[in-house]
Design an enzyme around this catalytic site. Structure first.
Site, PDB file in Angstrom:
ATOM      1  N   SER B 144      -0.664  -2.692   2.372  1.00  0.00           N
ATOM      2  CA  SER B 144      -2.079  -2.537   2.726  1.00  0.00           C
ATOM      3  C   SER B 144      -2.824  -1.868   1.590  1.00  0.00           C
ATOM      4  CB  SER B 144      -2.214  -1.664   3.978  1.00  0.00           C
ATOM      5  OG  SER B 144      -3.573  -1.317   4.183  1.00  0.00           O
ATOM      6  N   TYR B 157      -1.181   6.034   8.860  1.00  0.00           N
ATOM      7  CA  TYR B 157      -0.899   4.624   8.597  1.00  0.00           C
ATOM      8  C   TYR B 157      -0.802   4.379   7.089  1.00  0.00           C
ATOM      9  CZ  TYR B 157      -1.549  -0.413   8.248  1.00  0.00           C
ATOM     10  OH  TYR B 157      -1.394  -1.732   7.924  1.00  0.00           O
TER      11      TYR B 157
END
Lengths: 467, 251
Positions: B144, B157
């Site tokens: 990501s 995250y």
């Protein structure tokens, strides 16, 4: 300093791996590469216990993955390279040569030409081995008259998967011989071969050049005139569109006699010098070959060719192996690599030939000169590429947008015409098309089943195409 | 086998219900892909995808795989590779979670770490060993853009993804010469079921657009893919932006 942990067992179990790729420098895979230095050592490679099998590799000139065996063993044969030119009747038009599979045409020519001999068939590069010549059943500019390499082989020794060595030829186990001819190295390891080498009158060629303004003209010239020449090939500009689509330079010739070479200080009629005059840099950035540079190159090349010239003396390297003068020319395509697409379609399907060339021109596919040739008769091999008809070969950088679907469409046209693509050049065809292109594939498979039921000899090409 | 134009014939998806991964698979089956294995926690949950792929002639199946049970990874993955070579492994599983959820439940944060980072490492090491043995194959790790710099609104995250991203980079280098390779994909904000209701970040994208960029990157042999591609250039600057500015941008 932290202490080094012991090597885990799992890592030790994986053999040392070398990445191998084909001439197009695409899709590299890792293999346990061995390079035996003697015939005895070479023969010890089989039988091979590796579950991912074994494959022999020569000079790696096939474009795609034909000489790769991912995760398995690859035996590079090029250090086992002795050969014998046999005594013969001076009146005979050929001489027998026995050569190890690892001997290159380059090496052969350095001995053959000064002795007034030539190889029966040479492709556009002399850096192919005898083993590779058989495995791909290579062809050259003389196919319309002399057929392909395996039409000139008397016998060969093949080591099959169980380690036994068999001597085969067109008259000795012809089934296995013809499955080995063009069999992409998948019937076993070719150890050596005896083949016929023709006599030549000199080391020069008498060459006729014709510049053809369009496709129809070059097709007509070849269809009507090739029979008068031993060697014939046309270089075609695929970036030309409109009325000059398919414009070509056709060069055809034969070996000159000693008298035709004439006198002078360099008058040795069998003088042969083949060298490398330049080398591509070790790293070339991508995108150097783009529509603009290639179009300009092709334009210059077409215009500098004479409209028509007769009886020009050319050397063997100039006529047969012009690209070999630049070592590592495959690197000019940059890190993305390139592929070659070569097909043959039968005579009588010229409208499809035209359509393919139209599609390639319209796609603006960055292609340097492509090669067009009229093939003669094929041979008995189920997987040999040449068949009567038109063959076109072109190099394309892999970065061309939309290339995959374009070539898929063109493959369909080739199948529709009853043609096929050349496995030694392939790196991307749809596996399901192979049985249509090679309708005798099952016949070949049954011979392979006989000599290698466990598929111990295999390659990435065989895996990719489910051969 | 992967071909000269980057097309692959067999694909294993870890996290086989990932919308991004399925969008990639849909594009790949238009090319050469004929075998697809979807590894998911509950195989039944992937049945619709299996049926859809089967309908277009793909040999598709779903198998049970749980990122949070690392001790099972070797056996599950070994069985897939025993059936035949895998040309592309897409590692797409993960727990997104929002920062308030993690703040409220640190054990949930640990689960995200164990899945996103821990599971990616255990399965990644096992996949790498199989790829090395078969001498070819690509491990596509979907990390990501959040892995690049810690942000107040997603740092748990982001840190799981940072671990996974760094692991994938190093693994890729470790595999050089083996024929196997690792491709890291860093998507930005992607509109999926997972992100429903979240505030989209600038340059948000969709699974299909990510898939387009990924397949193009695979064709070109890229090792690092940003989706959308502009994030590569944007973050080349943002990664060095003074924290004050970064905080303001991060909102």
């Amino acid at each position: 300093m932290p202490s080094t942990p012991p090597e885990p067992a799992a890592a030790l179990a994986v053999p040392r791996s070398t990445e191998l790729f084909g001439w197009g420098r695409t899709a590299p895979t890792g293999a346990d590469l061995r390079r035996p230095t003697s015939a005895t050592e070479l023969r010890r490679a089989l039988p091979d216990p590796n579950p991912r099998g074994l494959l022999a590799r020569g000079l790696g000139r096939s474009y795609g993955d034909a000489a790769q065996n991912s995760g398995g063993r690859v035996i590079e044969t090029i250090d086992v390279d002795s050969f014998t030119i046999h005594e013969s009747d001076p009146a005979a038009d050929h001489v027998l040569v026995t050569a190890d599979a690892g001997v290159s045409i380059d090496r052969l020519l350095h001995s053959l030409v000064p002795a007034g001999l030539f190889v029966p068939v040479t492709p556009g590069t002399r850096y192919v081995t005898v083993g590779g010549a058989i495995a791909a059943d290579i062809h050259g500019k003389n196919h319309h008259r002399k057929g392909s390499w395996c039409d000139h082989v008397e016998s060969l020794r093949l080591q099959i998967a169980d380690g036994s060595i068999v001597e085969i030829g067109p008259d000795r186990d012809p089934e296995l011989y013809w499955a080995t001819a063009g069999g992409m190295g998948l019937t076993g390891v070719i150890l050596d071969a005896t083949f016929r080498c023709p006599r030549i009158g000199s080391s020069r060629l008498l060459v006729d050049t014709d510049r053809a303004p369009d496709l129809d003209t070059v097709v007509e010239l070849m269809a009507t005139g090739d029979a008068d020449y031993d060697y014939s090939v046309a270089w075609i500009d695929l970036m030309a569109t409109g009325s000059s689509m398919g414009r070509s330079v056709l060069t055809r010739g034969r070996f000159a006699t000693a008298e035709e070479v004439g006198g002078g200080p360099r008058s040795d009629p069998f003088d042969y010098r083949a060298g490398v005059i330049a080398s591509a840099p070790p790293f070339v950035p991508g995108g150097l070959l783009n529509g603009l540079t290639v179009r300009a190159f092709n334009e210059v090349w077409f215009r500098k060719a004479p409209k028509m010239r007769r009886d020009e003396l050319q050397t063997i390297p100039t006529f047969f192996h012009p690209l070999d003068m630049v070592a590592g020319w495959n690197r000019i395509y940059g890190p993305g690599g390139f592929l070659q697409w070569q097909f043959v379609i039968p005579f009588g399907t010229e409208p499809i030939l035209r359509r393919i060339i139209e599609d390639l021109s319209a796609a603006g596919c960055t292609s340097f000169l492509a090669v067009l040739k009229a093939f003669g008769a094929g041979n008995a091999s189920p997987l040999s590429f040449p068949a009567p008809g038109w063959t076109l070969a072109l190099d394309i950088p892999t970065g061309v947008p939309g290339l995959a679907p374009l070539l898929d469409r063109l493959d369909d046209l080739v199948v529709e015409a009853g043609g096929r693509i050349y496995l030694a050049k392939d790196s991307r065809v749809r596996p399901e098309l192979v049985p249509q292109m090679y309708p005798r594939l099952d016949e070949w498979r049954s011979v392979r089943e006989r000599v290698d039921p466990q598929r111990r000899i295999t390659s990435d090409l065989a895996r990719r195409l489910s051969l | 086998m992967r071909d000269a134009l980057g097309a692959v014939q067999s694909v294993l998806v870890l996290g086989g219900n990932s919308e991004i991964a399925l969008a990639i698979v849909d594009r790949l089956v238009e090319g050469r892909t004929r075998r697809v294995v979807l590894a998911v926690r509950e195989p039944d949950s992937a049945q619709r995808s299996v049926d859809r792929l089967t309908a277009v002639g793909v040999d598709a199946s779903a198998i049970a795989f749980d990122a949070l049970q690392p001790e099972t990874h070797a056996e599950v993955l070994g069985a897939v590779f025993a059936e035949g070579d895998i040309d592309l492994v897409i590692s797409a599983f993960g727990i997104l979670g929002s920062q308030p959820e993690f703040d409220a439940d640190p054990m949930f944060a640990l689960r995200a770490i164990n899945a996103n980072f821990g599971g990616a490492v255990t399965s990644g090491l096992i996949v790498a060993d199989h790829l090395r043995r078969q001498g070819h194959g690509t491990l596509l790790m979907i990390t990501s853009i959040a892995a690049l710099r810690g942000r107040a609104d997603n740092y748990v995250y982001g840190s799981t993804k940072a671990g996974q991203d760094l692991f994938a980079q190093g693994l890729g280098d470790a595999l050089v010469g083996s024929g196997a390779r690792v491709v890291v994909v860093r998507p930005g904000f992607v509109h999926t079921r997972m992100t429903e209701g979240m505030k989209p970040a600038p340059f948000s994208t969709t699974p299909d657009k990510v898939a387009e960029v990924v397949v193009e990157g695979l064709t070109k042999g890229r090792e690092l893919i940003y989706a959308p591609s502009i994030l590569r250039y944007l973050f080349a600057g943002l990664i060095h932006a003074p924290r004050l500015i970064w905080r303001r941008l991060g909102g």
